[in-house]
Structure formats: C-alpha cells, structure tokens
Design a protein around this motif. Structure first.
Motif, PDB file in Angstrom:
ATOM      1  N   LEU A 196      13.524 -15.928   6.662  1.00  0.00           N
ATOM      2  CA  LEU A 196      12.121 -16.073   7.062  1.00  0.00           C
ATOM      3  C   LEU A 196      11.632 -14.828   7.793  1.00  0.00           C
ATOM      4  CD1 LEU A 196      12.147 -19.810   8.188  1.00  0.00           C
ATOM      5  CD2 LEU A 196      11.331 -18.852   6.040  1.00  0.00           C
ATOM      6  N   ARG A 197      12.494 -14.243   8.613  1.00  0.00           N
ATOM      7  CA  ARG A 197      12.108 -12.993   9.280  1.00  0.00           C
ATOM      8  C   ARG A 197      11.906 -11.888   8.248  1.00  0.00           C
ATOM      9  NH1 ARG A 197      14.179 -13.032  14.763  1.00  0.00           N
ATOM     10  NH2 ARG A 197      13.336 -14.947  15.674  1.00  0.00           N
ATOM     11  N   ALA A 198      12.784 -11.851   7.244  1.00  0.00           N
ATOM     12  CA  ALA A 198      12.686 -10.813   6.219  1.00  0.00           C
ATOM     13  C   ALA A 198      11.393 -10.936   5.423  1.00  0.00           C
ATOM     14  CB  ALA A 198      13.891 -10.884   5.277  1.00  0.00           C
ATOM     15  N   LEU A 199      10.935 -12.167   5.190  1.00  0.00           N
ATOM     16  CA  LEU A 199       9.655 -12.354   4.506  1.00  0.00           C
ATOM     17  C   LEU A 199       8.522 -11.737   5.322  1.00  0.00           C
ATOM     18  CD1 LEU A 199      10.054 -16.043   3.280  1.00  0.00           C
ATOM     19  CD2 LEU A 199      10.022 -14.003   1.848  1.00  0.00           C
ATOM     20  N   ASP A 200       8.572 -11.895   6.644  1.00  0.00           N
ATOM     21  CA  ASP A 200       7.564 -11.272   7.497  1.00  0.00           C
ATOM     22  C   ASP A 200       7.651  -9.748   7.437  1.00  0.00           C
ATOM     23  OD1 ASP A 200       6.297 -13.566   8.482  1.00  0.00           O
ATOM     24  OD2 ASP A 200       7.807 -13.855  10.032  1.00  0.00           O
ATOM     25  N   VAL A 201       8.880  -9.227   7.398  1.00  0.00           N
ATOM     26  CA  VAL A 201       9.060  -7.773   7.314  1.00  0.00           C
ATOM     27  C   VAL A 201       8.449  -7.228   6.033  1.00  0.00           C
ATOM     28  CG1 VAL A 201      10.767  -5.933   7.073  1.00  0.00           C
ATOM     29  CG2 VAL A 201      11.110  -7.715   8.786  1.00  0.00           C
ATOM     30  N   VAL A 202       8.748  -7.875   4.904  1.00  0.00           N
ATOM     31  CA  VAL A 202       8.193  -7.422   3.618  1.00  0.00           C
ATOM     32  C   VAL A 202       6.675  -7.438   3.667  1.00  0.00           C
ATOM     33  CG1 VAL A 202       7.932  -8.032   1.179  1.00  0.00           C
ATOM     34  CG2 VAL A 202      10.202  -8.044   2.230  1.00  0.00           C
ATOM     35  N   HIS A 203       6.106  -8.517   4.200  1.00  0.00           N
ATOM     36  CA  HIS A 203       4.648  -8.628   4.263  1.00  0.00           C
ATOM     37  C   HIS A 203       4.061  -7.505   5.128  1.00  0.00           C
ATOM     38  CE1 HIS A 203       0.818 -10.692   3.910  1.00  0.00           C
ATOM     39  NE2 HIS A 203       0.648 -10.599   5.218  1.00  0.00           N
ATOM     40  N   SER A 204       4.699  -7.213   6.249  1.00  0.00           N
ATOM     41  CA  SER A 204       4.216  -6.142   7.129  1.00  0.00           C
ATOM     42  C   SER A 204       4.296  -4.791   6.432  1.00  0.00           C
ATOM     43  CB  SER A 204       5.029  -6.121   8.429  1.00  0.00           C
ATOM     44  OG  SER A 204       4.823  -7.300   9.175  1.00  0.00           O
ATOM     45  N   LEU A 205       5.377  -4.551   5.708  1.00  0.00           N
ATOM     46  CA  LEU A 205       5.505  -3.288   4.976  1.00  0.00           C
ATOM     47  C   LEU A 205       4.461  -3.183   3.865  1.00  0.00           C
ATOM     48  CD1 LEU A 205       9.403  -3.037   4.691  1.00  0.00           C
ATOM     49  CD2 LEU A 205       7.909  -1.662   6.160  1.00  0.00           C
ATOM     50  N   GLN A 206       4.205  -4.283   3.175  1.00  0.00           N
ATOM     51  CA  GLN A 206       3.173  -4.269   2.133  1.00  0.00           C
ATOM     52  C   GLN A 206       1.802  -3.955   2.725  1.00  0.00           C
ATOM     53  OE1 GLN A 206       3.948  -8.253   0.653  1.00  0.00           O
ATOM     54  NE2 GLN A 206       4.843  -7.475  -1.249  1.00  0.00           N
ATOM     55  N   PHE A 207       1.508  -4.548   3.862  1.00  0.00           N
ATOM     56  CA  PHE A 207       0.210  -4.308   4.500  1.00  0.00           C
ATOM     57  C   PHE A 207       0.106  -2.867   4.987  1.00  0.00           C
ATOM     58  CE2 PHE A 207      -2.985  -4.700   7.915  1.00  0.00           C
ATOM     59  CZ  PHE A 207      -3.995  -5.315   7.197  1.00  0.00           C
ATOM     60  N   GLU A 208       1.176  -2.357   5.574  1.00  0.00           N
ATOM     61  CA  GLU A 208       1.157  -0.966   6.039  1.00  0.00           C
ATOM     62  C   GLU A 208       1.007  -0.006   4.865  1.00  0.00           C
ATOM     63  OE1 GLU A 208       3.916   2.240   8.478  1.00  0.00           O
ATOM     64  OE2 GLU A 208       4.191   0.101   8.873  1.00  0.00           O
ATOM     65  N   ARG A 209       1.625  -0.326   3.734  1.00  0.00           N
ATOM     66  CA  ARG A 209       1.476   0.511   2.537  1.00  0.00           C
ATOM     67  C   ARG A 209       0.018   0.588   2.109  1.00  0.00           C
ATOM     68  NH1 ARG A 209       4.493  -1.868  -2.504  1.00  0.00           N
ATOM     69  NH2 ARG A 209       3.027  -3.541  -1.999  1.00  0.00           N
ATOM     70  N   GLY A 210      -0.661  -0.559   2.041  1.00  0.00           N
ATOM     71  CA  GLY A 210      -2.065  -0.554   1.665  1.00  0.00           C
ATOM     72  C   GLY A 210      -2.924   0.205   2.651  1.00  0.00           C
ATOM     73  N   HIS A 211      -2.648   0.018   3.930  1.00  0.00           N
ATOM     74  CA  HIS A 211      -3.433   0.700   4.959  1.00  0.00           C
ATOM     75  C   HIS A 211      -3.169   2.202   4.935  1.00  0.00           C
ATOM     76  CE1 HIS A 211      -5.595  -1.747   8.181  1.00  0.00           C
ATOM     77  NE2 HIS A 211      -6.246  -0.619   8.049  1.00  0.00           N
ATOM     78  N   VAL A 259      14.234  -3.663  -2.771  1.00  0.00           N
ATOM     79  CA  VAL A 259      15.605  -3.906  -2.308  1.00  0.00           C
ATOM     80  C   VAL A 259      15.643  -5.104  -1.352  1.00  0.00           C
ATOM     81  CG1 VAL A 259      17.467  -2.973  -0.876  1.00  0.00           C
ATOM     82  CG2 VAL A 259      16.403  -1.539  -2.626  1.00  0.00           C
ATOM     83  N   ILE A 260      14.696  -5.153  -0.420  1.00  0.00           N
ATOM     84  CA  ILE A 260      14.679  -6.261   0.548  1.00  0.00           C
ATOM     85  C   ILE A 260      14.389  -7.579  -0.165  1.00  0.00           C
ATOM     86  CG2 ILE A 260      13.590  -7.163   2.629  1.00  0.00           C
ATOM     87  CD1 ILE A 260      12.880  -4.260   3.350  1.00  0.00           C
ATOM     88  N   MET A 261      13.439  -7.555  -1.102  1.00  0.00           N
ATOM     89  CA  MET A 261      13.093  -8.776  -1.815  1.00  0.00           C
ATOM     90  C   MET A 261      14.292  -9.307  -2.600  1.00  0.00           C
ATOM     91  SD  MET A 261       9.135  -7.834  -2.877  1.00  0.00           S
ATOM     92  CE  MET A 261       9.416  -8.327  -4.528  1.00  0.00           C
TER      93      MET A 261
END
Length: 577
Positions: free
Chosen positions: A279-294, A391-393
């Motif tokens: 569950l923590r890793a899902l949050d990490v992926v989401h944060s990285l995806q958002f930072e990529r877009g930003h 890789v994380i996914m």
C-alpha cells in the motif's frame, strides 16, 4: 492576529440575532481527537467565535480514530473540552460554543458525523442548518479526494486556520503554501465558501514538550492541566503517549528527505508488514507519476505558480518515501518479494536526487526551446521516470501474488477471486500509467502544443499512439468493471467507479480534440458524436481554447480516482489472503 484580509471570504452570514424563521442556523463544526485539548484548539475556537458570525460552534471529539490507537478515553477528552471552553462558551460577543458527543452515536467522522449534526439541530430548532467546517490549511491536500468530496457535499463553507508554526521551502510564513486562484477554483467547483483565519496559535507535540521548560502544562488550559493532575492514571497515559511518540521520531532513519509522522501498523506479523509495504508502494508510484507530470509542466511553462506546484509535488513524494526508510529485513520473514519491494523503494532517493538536479540544471534552456525539438527534449527528461515506475509496479504485483500464495498454503484451499487480484491490479496499473504518460507528454508540449501538432506530423503520430495506448488500456479497466471478472464469486466486481471514470475520460478526450484539432483515430464514435453534439448545442466549439493546465487538472483527477481503486483492490486482495 494579522490584519491581512481574507483571500476568499465566506458569503454573507445572517445576523446571529435575526429572526430565526428568516435565516438558517449557521454552525461551525470543529472536529478533532483533542488528545488532550490544548491552547491551540481553545484559541482557534475563541477566534472563530469572535470573528466569524456563526450562531453556534461545536467541538466534536473523535470517538474512534482511524489511525491513532493511543487516544485518552472518550469521556475524559469530552470533559476536558468542556472545561477548556467553559469561560467563553456563552460569550455575548459571538455564537454559543458547545461540546458535541455525536460521534459516540454515529461511530464515524467527517460526512456521516456532519449529516447527523444537521439532523439533530434541524429537529431541535426547527430551522434550516448550514454547517461550516473549521480546519487547518492542510485540508486542501485532500479536499478533492473522494472522502473530501463526500465531506464537502455536507457543508456550506470552510473556515480555515492558516498555520504559521512551521515553514516550508516554498513559503516563509505558512506551513502549507496556497495558490489563491486554485482556492477560488476549488470553492467554485465544490460550491462552498472559504474564509481564512490568519495568525499563529500555540500547538502541542511531544517534541515541544521535551524541549520546553514548562513541559506539558505550558500548552494546556489551566483547567485541563488540573483535570489531568487529579487523575494520575490519565496523566500517566498521556506521558506514555508522549514517550511513544518520541521513540517513533527517534526511529526514523535520515535519508536526506523530510520525515512525516504517520501511524504505522502496530502488528509485527510479516503478512501485515508485506501488505503495508504494498500500500505504501502504491502511494510512492502515484507520487512519482504526479511529479513526472508536473516536471513536464514546469519545463514547458516555468511560471512561479507551476514552480511552487512542482516543489509541493516533490515534498509529497519525499514524505511518502520517508515513511519506508526504517523497515528491517526480519519484518518480512517468508515474504522475499515484499522485502525486495521495500529495498527497491529505499533506493529511490539515489536516482531521484540526481534526476531532480538535472531538471534544475536544464530547466531554463528547455523552457525556451521551441517547436518539436523542444517538446521532445522536455519529454525525454520527464520520461526518465517511466522505467523506474515500471520496476516498482512489477514488484508490487509480485508481492501481492506472494501474499496470496502464502495465504493459500496456510488455508489449504484455493480462492478463485484471489487468483484474479494480481491480474486485475496489473490491468489498473497499465491504464493508470498510460494516462500518466499521456499527461506528462502533453504537459511537456506546453501552451504551444496545438501549433506544434499542426506543423509536425511526427508529433501528431506520437500523440495518436499515446492516446491509442490510453484508450486500449483504460478500456480494459472499464470493461472489467462492467463485465465482471472470470472468478466464480465475482468478488472484485465492486471495484471500479465506472461512471465517474467515464465522465473524467470524456473530459480528457475533449481536451485531446482541442489539442489535435481533430479526434484521434482511437476515440470511440459514440463519444465523438456526444462531444460534437454538445459543442454544437452550446456553440462552444470555436470559443474554447486548449489549456495545458486544464488538461493537467482533468488527467490528474482521473488518475487520482484510479489510485483509490488500485489501493482498494490491493487491500482487498491482501485482506482476503
């Protein structure tokens, strides 16, 4: 208190002494654990009472907190709240202040609690009730998430305390920087009014208690301090809580990232730790995806507002990563894939620091690059996130499969719905990531993307390919929800907010149309007809222009929804195992 005017003021309140039949009863709702109630809480209640023309203010102690397990007994917290407000409870200069125990009856906070308050006071007073949520400025972190939207549907407005006790890299004075335009847009979208209270108020924490000569008494109303001293067992529990908090803070390992306190799962069972890691890793992926877009948005626009947004995005990513820094291998006994996932997450700071430094170094040059070359160079930098997210996914999927396999061995029987979980989660991942990559690509094009598309066949082809990938992968997600799964009990059919997701995808497709000047080949014909009919009826086809930040917001809303679904699916799979 500062004399700075409200950025967004609550719409005209009725005079508290006006005819009851002519005006609604305006109630400020101040919820919290109040563990214990301290001077910061008390002064915020007084300030609201004296400066915001509400008829009544309710302090609502949490009955059962979703994450805090060390709360003082509910009745004691209620009693201390009553002592704290007693001197000003019936002030002639403002609305009445009461302690409300309705959460004992409801058993839940936020929207269910607000609905219960409205029912109670409507029945008691025979008046229409308007509720105003009293909160800190961190409310804007979650206000547009599903739980936040449910809560906002129950209130007429927000009364927000701008907290000064912490500063950030992006704002010298306030803990949470806010964009005035975004605040206005949120108020308009959610049909709520927003009023701010400015100024510093005392707060209470284990760190302050340890570092302040006055210790805990310095932060509590005298009546509350005397109450605690009169109950040695209660005071001992408070000190135990402070020591527990201190130990948790001391256990954090420095990674170069800011650390945030969040309730860790108390269970040391390996299965629970492995599930928590997923569950923590899902949050990490989401944060990285958002930072990529930003990042793509910053490289193409470069405005101060976008810079601030990226810094906030980076801070959120850092906070999520910081939570997994202290895990140990022996906590994952029997779950090698979960331990490998934890190790993968702990390596993120190494490459993330480096990639951010490259963005900072090349930012000015890339922002000024024109045409398809500039677009391609900006996306090339933003897309460095892609293989790392993959890789994380993949590691998350393997970890979930491992938990299910271990669970089946322990139970001695197969559960068909559990066997579907990794495949379903992978499908959601693929759709979410396809949309995330499209978001990053379009944002890297910037405001001039439509002109570049018009002049460059190669960029048009790339965009068509990315839209096609998004349509195919998210189409699988929607069809899973509509058609169910292959499992016999179809337990996963509950997941997938199909209608909400479809509406969000329709909005994204309308932005794609404005960007391309035509529809992508993969855009479904019924949707093309729907959008053309809508534009023809409103006459908006020639008036609306492509806005890259509007596209970013629309795509982000859909991706946020998909995060909630993936976390629910992963949690369901882990729990059922």
């Amino acid at each position: 208190m500062s004399d700075k005017p409200d950025t967004v003021d609550v719409a005209t309140y009725a005079d508290a002494n006006a005819d009851a039949d002519a005006h609604p009863l305006k109630i400020g709702v101040f919820g919290g654990s109040f563990n214990p109630v301290h001077l910061g809480h008390t002064l915020l209640a007084i300030t609201t009472q004296q400066t915001k023309p509400i008829d009544m203010l309710l302090m609502v102690p949490v009955f059962k907190h979703v994450s805090k397990t060390n709360l003082l007994p509910f009745d004691d917290r209620v009693a201390m709240c009553e002592l704290a407000i007693e001197p000003f409870a019936a002030s002639a200069g403002g609305g009445q202040v009461e302690v409300c125990t309705i959460e004992r009856e409801v058993g839940e906070s936020n929207a269910p609690m607000l609905r219960a308050i409205r029912r109670k006071y409507s029945a008691d007073t025979s008046r229409k009730v308007e509720l105003y949520w009293i909160c800190g400025d961190d409310v804007f972190r979650w206000i547009e998430k599903p739980k936040g939207l449910e809560t906002m549907a129950e209130v007429a407005g927000l009364i927000v305390q701008r907290r000064l006790h912490k500063s950030s890299a992006t704002d010298r004075f306030y803990k949470d920087p806010l964009d005035d335009n975004r605040t206005r847009q949120i108020a308009a979208r959610l049909n709520v009014t927003i009023s701010f209270i400015y100024g510093e108020l005392p707060h209470f924490s284990s760190t302050l208690v340890r570092n302040t000569p006055g210790a805990w008494r310095s932060f509590l109303p005298q009546s509350v301090a005397k109450y605690l001293e009169s109950k040695p067992e209660l005071l001992a529990k408070l000190h135990d809580n402070l020591e527990e908090d201190a130990k948790k803070e001391a256990q954090h390992v420095s990674t170069g990232f800011p650390q945030i306190k969040r309730q860790r799962l108390e269970s040391t069972a390996s299965t629970n730790r492995a599930a928590e890691c997923i569950l923590r890793a899902l949050d990490v992926v989401h944060s990285l995806q958002f930072e990529r877009g930003h990042t793509g948005l910053l490289l193409s626009i470069g405005s101060d507002c976008v810079k601030e947004g990226l810094r906030t995005s980076q801070a959120n990513t850092d906070a999520v990563i910081g939570e997994i820094s202290a895990v140990m291998e022996d906590e994952f006994d029997g779950f090698d894939e979960a331990w490998a996932l934890a190790c993968e997450l702990r390596q993120i700071p190494v490459w993330l620091h480096r990639d951010r430094a490259v963005v900072d170094k090349r930012y000015v040059m890339l922002k000024d690059m024109q045409g398809q070359d500039g677009w391609g160079a900006r996306y090339s930098l933003a897309s460095k996130f892609n293989p790392r997210i993959d890789v994380i996914m993949s590691s998350i999927i393997r970890s979930l499969q491992e938990i299910i396999d271990v669970g089946k061995q322990g139970s001695g029987h197969k559960t068909s719905s559990l066997e579907d979980a990794p495949v379903l989660l992978s499908t959601w991942f693929d759709g979410k990531e396809a949309l995330g990559r499209l978001r990053a690509f379009v944002c890297s094009g910037g405001p001039n993307a439509p002109c570049i598309i018009k002049d460059s066949l190669s960029m048009r082809q790339i965009l068509h390919q990315m839209i096609d990938a998004k349509e195919r992968r998210i189409g699988r997600v929607v069809s899973l929800h509509e058609n169910g799964t292959s499992s016999s009990d179809n337990s996963f059919a509950q997941f997938g907010s199909s209608d909400a997701l479809r509406r969000m995808l329709d909005e994204i497709s309308s932005w794609e149309w404005l960007l391309l000047g035509s529809f992508a080949p993969s855009t479904p014909l019924p949707l093309i007809h729907k959008l053309l009919s809508k534009a023809g009826a409103s006459g908006s086809a020639t008036m609306r222009q492509f806005d890259v930040q509007g596209f970013f917001a629309a795509a982000s809303a859909a991706i946020d929804l998909m995060l909630n679904e993936t976390k629910a699916l992963a949690a369901f799979g882990c729990a059922r195992a």
